[in-house]
Design a protein around this motif. Structure first.
Motif, PDB file in Angstrom:
ATOM      1  N   TYR A 181      -9.793   3.850  -0.629  1.00 50.25           N
ATOM      2  CA  TYR A 181     -10.363   2.915   0.347  1.00 50.25           C
ATOM      3  C   TYR A 181     -11.442   2.036  -0.282  1.00 50.25           C
ATOM      4  O   TYR A 181     -11.426   0.811  -0.128  1.00 50.25           O
ATOM      5  CB  TYR A 181     -10.943   3.681   1.530  1.00 50.25           C
ATOM      6  CG  TYR A 181     -11.901   2.848   2.349  1.00 50.25           C
ATOM      7  CD1 TYR A 181     -11.441   1.766   3.091  1.00 50.25           C
ATOM      8  CD2 TYR A 181     -13.264   3.126   2.359  1.00 50.25           C
ATOM      9  CE1 TYR A 181     -12.317   0.985   3.821  1.00 50.25           C
ATOM     10  CE2 TYR A 181     -14.142   2.353   3.082  1.00 50.25           C
ATOM     11  CZ  TYR A 181     -13.665   1.287   3.807  1.00 50.25           C
ATOM     12  OH  TYR A 181     -14.530   0.509   4.525  1.00 50.25           O
ATOM     13  N   LEU A 263     -13.152   0.890  10.111  1.00 49.73           N
ATOM     14  CA  LEU A 263     -12.672   1.892   9.170  1.00 49.73           C
ATOM     15  C   LEU A 263     -13.779   2.625   8.413  1.00 49.73           C
ATOM     16  O   LEU A 263     -13.671   3.827   8.179  1.00 49.73           O
ATOM     17  CB  LEU A 263     -11.698   1.249   8.185  1.00 49.73           C
ATOM     18  CG  LEU A 263     -10.754   2.202   7.432  1.00 49.73           C
ATOM     19  CD1 LEU A 263      -9.965   3.065   8.404  1.00 49.73           C
ATOM     20  CD2 LEU A 263      -9.811   1.426   6.527  1.00 49.73           C
ATOM     21  N   ILE A 266     -14.862   5.506  10.571  1.00 51.07           N
ATOM     22  CA  ILE A 266     -13.827   6.468  10.920  1.00 51.07           C
ATOM     23  C   ILE A 266     -13.401   7.292   9.717  1.00 51.07           C
ATOM     24  O   ILE A 266     -13.227   8.512   9.803  1.00 51.07           O
ATOM     25  CB  ILE A 266     -12.602   5.743  11.527  1.00 51.07           C
ATOM     26  CG1 ILE A 266     -12.967   5.118  12.877  1.00 51.07           C
ATOM     27  CG2 ILE A 266     -11.425   6.697  11.681  1.00 51.07           C
ATOM     28  CD1 ILE A 266     -11.840   4.337  13.507  1.00 51.07           C
ATOM     29  N   LEU A 267     -13.251   6.641   8.567  1.00 47.95           N
ATOM     30  CA  LEU A 267     -12.690   7.313   7.400  1.00 47.95           C
ATOM     31  C   LEU A 267     -13.490   8.534   6.936  1.00 47.95           C
ATOM     32  O   LEU A 267     -12.898   9.582   6.664  1.00 47.95           O
ATOM     33  CB  LEU A 267     -12.515   6.314   6.256  1.00 47.95           C
ATOM     34  CG  LEU A 267     -11.846   6.862   4.991  1.00 47.95           C
ATOM     35  CD1 LEU A 267     -10.475   7.448   5.307  1.00 47.95           C
ATOM     36  CD2 LEU A 267     -11.723   5.778   3.938  1.00 47.95           C
ATOM     37  N   ALA A 270     -12.590  11.275   9.130  1.00 48.78           N
ATOM     38  CA  ALA A 270     -11.202  11.699   8.935  1.00 48.78           C
ATOM     39  C   ALA A 270     -11.085  12.575   7.698  1.00 48.78           C
ATOM     40  O   ALA A 270     -10.387  13.597   7.697  1.00 48.78           O
ATOM     41  CB  ALA A 270     -10.294  10.473   8.815  1.00 48.78           C
ATOM     42  N   LEU A 326      -4.779  13.206   7.705  1.00 49.86           N
ATOM     43  CA  LEU A 326      -5.889  12.531   8.360  1.00 49.86           C
ATOM     44  C   LEU A 326      -6.545  11.492   7.452  1.00 49.86           C
ATOM     45  O   LEU A 326      -6.857  10.384   7.895  1.00 49.86           O
ATOM     46  CB  LEU A 326      -6.931  13.562   8.800  1.00 49.86           C
ATOM     47  CG  LEU A 326      -6.478  14.510   9.923  1.00 49.86           C
ATOM     48  CD1 LEU A 326      -7.490  15.639  10.102  1.00 49.86           C
ATOM     49  CD2 LEU A 326      -6.296  13.748  11.225  1.00 49.86           C
ATOM     50  N   SER A 327      -6.760  11.834   6.180  1.00 45.65           N
ATOM     51  CA  SER A 327      -7.484  10.920   5.290  1.00 45.65           C
ATOM     52  C   SER A 327      -6.598   9.774   4.807  1.00 45.65           C
ATOM     53  O   SER A 327      -6.904   8.595   5.048  1.00 45.65           O
ATOM     54  CB  SER A 327      -8.061  11.691   4.103  1.00 45.65           C
ATOM     55  OG  SER A 327      -7.052  12.414   3.419  1.00 45.65           O
ATOM     56  N   VAL A 330      -5.291   7.566   7.782  1.00 46.65           N
ATOM     57  CA  VAL A 330      -6.228   6.555   8.268  1.00 46.65           C
ATOM     58  C   VAL A 330      -6.284   5.371   7.309  1.00 46.65           C
ATOM     59  O   VAL A 330      -6.306   4.207   7.728  1.00 46.65           O
ATOM     60  CB  VAL A 330      -7.632   7.177   8.451  1.00 46.65           C
ATOM     61  CG1 VAL A 330      -8.687   6.096   8.654  1.00 46.65           C
ATOM     62  CG2 VAL A 330      -7.632   8.126   9.638  1.00 46.65           C
ATOM     63  N   GLY A 334      -5.068   1.601   8.301  1.00 49.15           N
ATOM     64  CA  GLY A 334      -6.045   0.525   8.206  1.00 49.15           C
ATOM     65  C   GLY A 334      -5.677  -0.531   7.190  1.00 49.15           C
ATOM     66  O   GLY A 334      -5.960  -1.715   7.370  1.00 49.15           O
TER      67      GLY A 334
END
Length: 372
Positions: A181, A263, A266-267, A270, A326-327, A330, A334
């Motif tokens: 990310y 993001l 949230i990340l 997550a 989850l990671s 996401v 995104g």
């Protein structure tokens, strides 16, 4: 990317090589995890995996400081030095706890001290991104939120470290997802690609992967509190440092752009979803039972998976699956923002649910001859 790859390989190799030496040191000094009622291992296992992890982190950070790409920015070098110093402090606290079983208050004080070092050197939460706006924090709020966030991450990783290879694998997956990310964020927004967040997360990924061969079932050594608390600190610091090196205006939604503005908030949750969920459930469970939140029990998420009939390896792999879902899920949603990505994530989620809840029942029915 080549320098990040070199940092990851350095962290991996250093941790892997140091782990054997640390194991022998633990055996000589008597730093061994004895078998307790709440434990799942059957024989005493040596500690000091955290020392090997600290060595891998130090080697990776020192190498990065000498590289032309990662070492040219003073802010990255200074942040890395502060995080490494705080990591050394919290690792020492963990080693003492592994050897002498420190009181909970003393261990918590050590965690706050390490968080204070991070804050003292300027690595703190500067803003919080929300879907419709960005909240810029004042100094007092910034310091308080940073210390609390580090404290929570440190204890969340410590709580989830209950099966062979569990914490190291879960953190490796989360760290590499966060690295993807931060790297994509900087690349898409035309920002500087050398950030503390990217350096720390790629280092954590290498450190965990280097330790995993020593720690996966059947484990030859444990990371102990020294390793679990170090990983929690590093993961928290990676999130916090991002707010000091990325302009929040660059995170505004751009209508079909690469990364929506929400993001960044949230990340991290997550990535740390399972450790945080375990921490919250443990607090609620122990409070309801009339005990302190730090009083250990045998009802963590991994214990519940074992109680449902999963083996240690299967329970560990399921936790890996949920963390990856989850990671990376996401990040994928995104980044790509397409219906087929959402459909793929939902399909993997359905598979994860089935493997978690129905898998043990089918095996138990097969073992007893039911339905034959």
């Amino acid at each position: 990317m080549r320098e990040y790859s070199l940092v990851l390989l350095t962290a991996f190799a250093t941790t892997y090589l140091l782990a054997g030496l640390c194991r022998r040191l633990a055996l000589r000094t008597g730093a061994v995890a004895q078998v307790r009622d709440r434990d799942v291992h059957a024989v005493p296992i040596p500690y000091f995996g955290g020392i090997a992890m600290l060595g891998g982190t130090a080697a990776a950070f020192l190498l990065a400081a000498q590289l032309p790409f990662l070492g040219r920015l003073a802010v990255v070098r200074n942040d890395a030095a502060a995080i490494l110093l705080a990591g050394a402090v919290i690792c020492v606290v963990g080693v003492l706890d592994d050897m002498y079983d420190l009181p909970a208050r003393v261990k918590a004080a050590g965690q706050v001290l390490a968080a204070g070092i991070v804050v003292l050197y300027g690595v703190r939460m500067f803003w919080i991104a929300l879907p419709n706006r960005i909240i810029v924090l004042d100094t007092a709020s910034s310091i308080l939120i940073t210390v609390i966030f580090i404290f929570l991450c440190v204890n969340a990783i410590n709580f989830v470290d209950g099966l062979d290879g569990l914490a190291s694998g879960v953190v490796a997956i989360g760290a590499l997802a966060f690295f993807s990310y931060t790297y994509l964020l900087a690349h898409e927004q035309d920002l500087v690609l050398a950030t503390t967040a990217s350096l720390v997360t790629v280092t954590v990924g290498g450190v965990c992967l280097g330790f995993l061969p020593h720690n996966f079932f059947p484990a030859r050594m444990f990371m102990g509190d020294s390793g679990a608390m170090l990983l929690g600190l590093l993961m928290a610091a990676s999130t916090i440092s991002l707010t000091g090196q990325v302009d929040p205006a660059a995170l505004s939604a751009r209508g079909g752009g690469l990364l929506p503005s929400y993001l960044p908030i949230i990340l991290p949750f997550a990535i740390m979803a399972l450790p945080f969920l375990d921490l919250v459930l443990a607090y609620a469970r122990r409070t309801r039972a009339g005990t302190w939140w730090f009083v250990a029990d045998k009802n963590h998420l991994h214990h519940r998976l074992l109680q449902r009939g999963h083996s240690q390896v299967r329970a560990c792999l399921l936790m890996y699956l949920w963390t990856g879902l989850l990671s990376f899920g996401v990040v994928a949603v995104g980044v790509i923002q397409s219906w087929w990505v959402v459909a793929l994530v939902l399909a993997v989620a359905a598979l994860a649910v089935w493997l978690t809840w129905m898998g043990p029942r089918r095996r138990m029915r097969a073992a007893t001859g039911d339905g034959a």
